[in-house]
Design a protein around this motif. Structure first.
Motif, PDB file in Angstrom:
ATOM      1  N   VAL A   2     -13.431 -49.994  46.534  1.00  0.00           N
ATOM      2  CA  VAL A   2     -13.344 -51.675  46.650  1.00  0.00           C
ATOM      3  C   VAL A   2     -13.645 -52.407  45.856  1.00  0.00           C
ATOM      4  O   VAL A   2     -14.740 -52.822  45.527  1.00  0.00           O
ATOM      5  N   ARG A   3     -13.007 -53.765  45.752  1.00  0.00           N
ATOM      6  CA  ARG A   3     -12.826 -55.012  44.931  1.00  0.00           C
ATOM      7  C   ARG A   3     -12.848 -56.238  45.964  1.00  0.00           C
ATOM      8  O   ARG A   3     -12.166 -56.311  46.682  1.00  0.00           O
ATOM      9  N   LEU A   4     -13.935 -57.047  45.776  1.00  0.00           N
ATOM     10  CA  LEU A   4     -13.793 -58.302  46.714  1.00  0.00           C
ATOM     11  C   LEU A   4     -14.155 -59.526  45.791  1.00  0.00           C
ATOM     12  O   LEU A   4     -15.449 -59.239  45.446  1.00  0.00           O
ATOM     13  N   VAL A   5     -13.084 -60.500  46.423  1.00  0.00           N
ATOM     14  CA  VAL A   5     -13.472 -61.207  45.333  1.00  0.00           C
ATOM     15  C   VAL A   5     -13.570 -62.514  46.592  1.00  0.00           C
ATOM     16  O   VAL A   5     -13.882 -62.307  47.819  1.00  0.00           O
ATOM     17  N   VAL A   6     -14.902 -63.024  46.874  1.00  0.00           N
ATOM     18  CA  VAL A   6     -15.427 -64.063  47.745  1.00  0.00           C
ATOM     19  C   VAL A   6     -15.074 -65.463  47.232  1.00  0.00           C
ATOM     20  O   VAL A   6     -15.647 -66.020  45.922  1.00  0.00           O
ATOM     21  N   ASN A   7     -14.644 -66.205  47.503  1.00  0.00           N
ATOM     22  CA  ASN A   7     -13.781 -67.501  46.770  1.00  0.00           C
ATOM     23  C   ASN A   7     -14.425 -68.930  48.042  1.00  0.00           C
ATOM     24  O   ASN A   7     -14.063 -68.416  49.452  1.00  0.00           O
ATOM     25  N   ALA A   8     -14.601 -69.797  47.131  1.00  0.00           N
ATOM     26  CA  ALA A   8     -15.100 -71.248  48.338  1.00  0.00           C
ATOM     27  C   ALA A   8     -13.963 -71.973  47.411  1.00  0.00           C
ATOM     28  O   ALA A   8     -13.824 -72.323  46.833  1.00  0.00           O
ATOM     29  N   ASP A   9     -13.583 -72.661  48.442  1.00  0.00           N
ATOM     30  CA  ASP A   9     -12.380 -73.193  49.297  1.00  0.00           C
ATOM     31  C   ASP A   9     -12.843 -75.077  49.137  1.00  0.00           C
ATOM     32  O   ASP A   9     -14.580 -75.056  49.080  1.00  0.00           O
ATOM     33  N   GLN A 235      -6.570 -42.958  48.374  1.00  0.00           N
ATOM     34  CA  GLN A 235      -5.601 -41.878  47.895  1.00  0.00           C
ATOM     35  C   GLN A 235      -5.392 -42.687  46.259  1.00  0.00           C
ATOM     36  O   GLN A 235      -5.256 -41.886  45.045  1.00  0.00           O
ATOM     37  N   ARG A 236      -5.270 -43.799  46.183  1.00  0.00           N
ATOM     38  CA  ARG A 236      -5.294 -44.385  44.627  1.00  0.00           C
ATOM     39  C   ARG A 236      -5.855 -45.653  43.702  1.00  0.00           C
ATOM     40  O   ARG A 236      -5.215 -47.035  43.496  1.00  0.00           O
ATOM     41  N   GLY A 237      -7.261 -45.057  43.341  1.00  0.00           N
ATOM     42  CA  GLY A 237      -7.312 -46.379  42.879  1.00  0.00           C
ATOM     43  C   GLY A 237      -8.401 -47.188  44.331  1.00  0.00           C
ATOM     44  O   GLY A 237      -7.641 -47.423  44.807  1.00  0.00           O
ATOM     45  N   TYR A 238      -8.613 -47.920  43.360  1.00  0.00           N
ATOM     46  CA  TYR A 238      -9.318 -49.128  44.160  1.00  0.00           C
ATOM     47  C   TYR A 238      -8.338 -50.192  44.734  1.00  0.00           C
ATOM     48  O   TYR A 238      -6.937 -50.896  44.199  1.00  0.00           O
ATOM     49  N   GLN A 239      -8.815 -50.561  45.814  1.00  0.00           N
ATOM     50  CA  GLN A 239      -8.609 -51.904  46.711  1.00  0.00           C
ATOM     51  C   GLN A 239      -8.579 -52.968  46.854  1.00  0.00           C
ATOM     52  O   GLN A 239     -10.377 -53.082  46.750  1.00  0.00           O
ATOM     53  N   VAL A 240      -8.486 -54.591  46.230  1.00  0.00           N
ATOM     54  CA  VAL A 240      -8.862 -55.627  46.870  1.00  0.00           C
ATOM     55  C   VAL A 240      -9.227 -56.686  48.088  1.00  0.00           C
ATOM     56  O   VAL A 240      -7.697 -56.405  48.393  1.00  0.00           O
ATOM     57  N   PHE A 241      -9.173 -57.305  48.598  1.00  0.00           N
ATOM     58  CA  PHE A 241      -9.629 -57.558  49.411  1.00  0.00           C
ATOM     59  C   PHE A 241     -10.569 -59.755  48.770  1.00  0.00           C
ATOM     60  O   PHE A 241     -10.741 -59.408  47.747  1.00  0.00           O
ATOM     61  N   GLU A 242     -10.341 -60.330  49.606  1.00  0.00           N
ATOM     62  CA  GLU A 242     -10.714 -61.233  49.389  1.00  0.00           C
ATOM     63  C   GLU A 242     -11.387 -61.599  51.263  1.00  0.00           C
ATOM     64  O   GLU A 242     -11.226 -61.714  52.458  1.00  0.00           O
ATOM     65  N   ILE A 243     -12.787 -62.625  50.545  1.00  0.00           N
ATOM     66  CA  ILE A 243     -13.375 -63.617  51.511  1.00  0.00           C
ATOM     67  C   ILE A 243     -13.268 -64.696  51.343  1.00  0.00           C
ATOM     68  O   ILE A 243     -13.597 -64.997  50.005  1.00  0.00           O
ATOM     69  N   TYR A 244     -13.228 -65.942  51.898  1.00  0.00           N
ATOM     70  CA  TYR A 244     -13.053 -67.004  51.452  1.00  0.00           C
ATOM     71  C   TYR A 244     -13.354 -68.178  52.763  1.00  0.00           C
ATOM     72  O   TYR A 244     -13.999 -68.137  53.854  1.00  0.00           O
ATOM     73  N   CYS A 245     -14.725 -69.021  52.188  1.00  0.00           N
ATOM     74  CA  CYS A 245     -15.562 -69.741  53.012  1.00  0.00           C
ATOM     75  C   CYS A 245     -15.740 -71.280  52.535  1.00  0.00           C
ATOM     76  O   CYS A 245     -15.147 -71.562  51.618  1.00  0.00           O
ATOM     77  N   HIS A 246     -16.339 -71.660  53.141  1.00  0.00           N
ATOM     78  CA  HIS A 246     -16.589 -73.252  52.929  1.00  0.00           C
ATOM     79  C   HIS A 246     -17.630 -73.999  53.473  1.00  0.00           C
ATOM     80  O   HIS A 246     -18.630 -75.057  53.620  1.00  0.00           O
ATOM     81  N   PRO A 247     -18.269 -73.201  51.642  1.00  0.00           N
ATOM     82  CA  PRO A 247     -19.876 -73.988  51.616  1.00  0.00           C
ATOM     83  C   PRO A 247     -19.818 -75.554  51.768  1.00  0.00           C
ATOM     84  O   PRO A 247     -19.339 -76.214  50.540  1.00  0.00           O
TER      85      PRO A 247
END
Length: 295
Positions: A2-9, A235-247
């Motif tokens: 699992v790959r996770l992008v944590v994005n600040a808007d 079963q097919r390699g990694y998957q990408v997810f995202e969390i967005y936030c407003h710091p």
């Protein structure tokens, strides 16, 4: 797995937001930020991005509650005489849907925002929008073509979040959350399908909507635990997810906007430890592209 992008808007919205984004990147789990090209502190945000090359920076399209790039006389059906978009996303969405003049002006303004981003010298890593207005069918049609034109940029689509996960931590605003779940599930499903047909990457799911403006360490830890399940089942390699936030260093919006709570949540040491324990790896869309991976 699992790959996770944590994005600040809202990067560039204010100096307080800019400083919080960089703090969240250096001391926390934020790997990515979305730049408002007409924000009050855009110039400072660009300089900070250059000084922090590990932070992926994308374009945060603004078509509601913000300023346009083009002058009012060029887009009179989108903005008021001061160049400001409508403050209410629903009203703006209705205008964009029914007014052909507004739709023609949308195409001009969206391209102007892409060009304004490129004029900073930064390379865009992704594209999303203020209030998720890019999921509007008329806006999305234009945006998909521009995302292809400017390098095949990943687009945020599946923003409906996990309703039950949110309610486990906060039972307030139940009716609003139910409405959001229905509306954004439909819009996100359609947008993801159109993005795939256009050959544009998109994360499997984005978290943050249900807790917008009210992120907590406990909620984010549960999100990470939830993502660990995908790692075990994939079963097919990694998957990408995202969390967005407003710091932000100060509360800039009474409800959903930038606030110190989001900053505290994404800089929690416990959260960093949980990521490692669950096998979830932080990344951003620029790094994924450099790895030549398909999302």
């Amino acid at each position: 797995m699992v790959r996770l992008v944590v994005n600040a808007d809202d990067f560039g919205r204010s100096e307080s937001v800019n400083q919080a984004v960089i703090q969240a990147h250096r001391e926390g789990i934020v790997t990515s930020a979305s730049l408002m090209v007409t924000g009050k502190a855009t110039a400072q945000a660009v300089e900070l991005a250059r000084a922090n090359p590990g932070l992926g920076v994308g374009l945060h399209i603004v078509l509601t509650r913000g300023r346009a790039v083009l002058p009012p006389e060029e887009i009179p059906h989108l903005v008021d005489k001061n160049g400001n978009f409508a403050g209410r996303p629903v009203l703006a969405g209705l205008r964009y849907f029914f007014s052909r003049r507004a739709q023609r002006e949308l195409a001009k303004e969206l391209e102007a925002q892409f060009e304004a981003f490129l004029s900073t010298g930064l390379t865009p890593s992704h594209v999303d929008s203020h209030h998720h207005i890019h999921l509007h069918p008329k806006v999305l049609k234009v945006l998909l073509a521009l995302a292809q034109k400017y390098g095949g940029l990943p687009i945020r689509t599946q923003v409906a979040d996990n309703l039950f996960l949110s309610l486990r931590h906060e039972r307030r605003y139940l009716v609003r959350k139910l409405l959001w779940k229905v509306v954004y599930s439909i819009l996100g499903f359609l947008a993801a399908a159109r993005a795939r047909r256009a050959g544009l990457p998109t994360a499997r799911r984005t978290f943050g909507l249900m807790q917008s403006g009210r992120l907590t360490q406990e909620y984010l830890v549960d999100v990470v635990k939830h993502l660990a399940q995908y790692s075990a089942l994939s079963q097919r390699g990694y998957q990408v997810f995202e969390i967005y936030c407003h710091p932000s260093l100060i509360r800039e919006s009474p409800r959903f906007g930038p606030n110190p709570g989001d900053l505290a949540a994404v800089t929690s040491p416990k959260l960093s430890e949980k990521l490692g324990a669950c096998g979830v790896r932080l990344t951003n869309y620029w790094c994924l592209k450099q790895e030549d991976r398909t999302i």
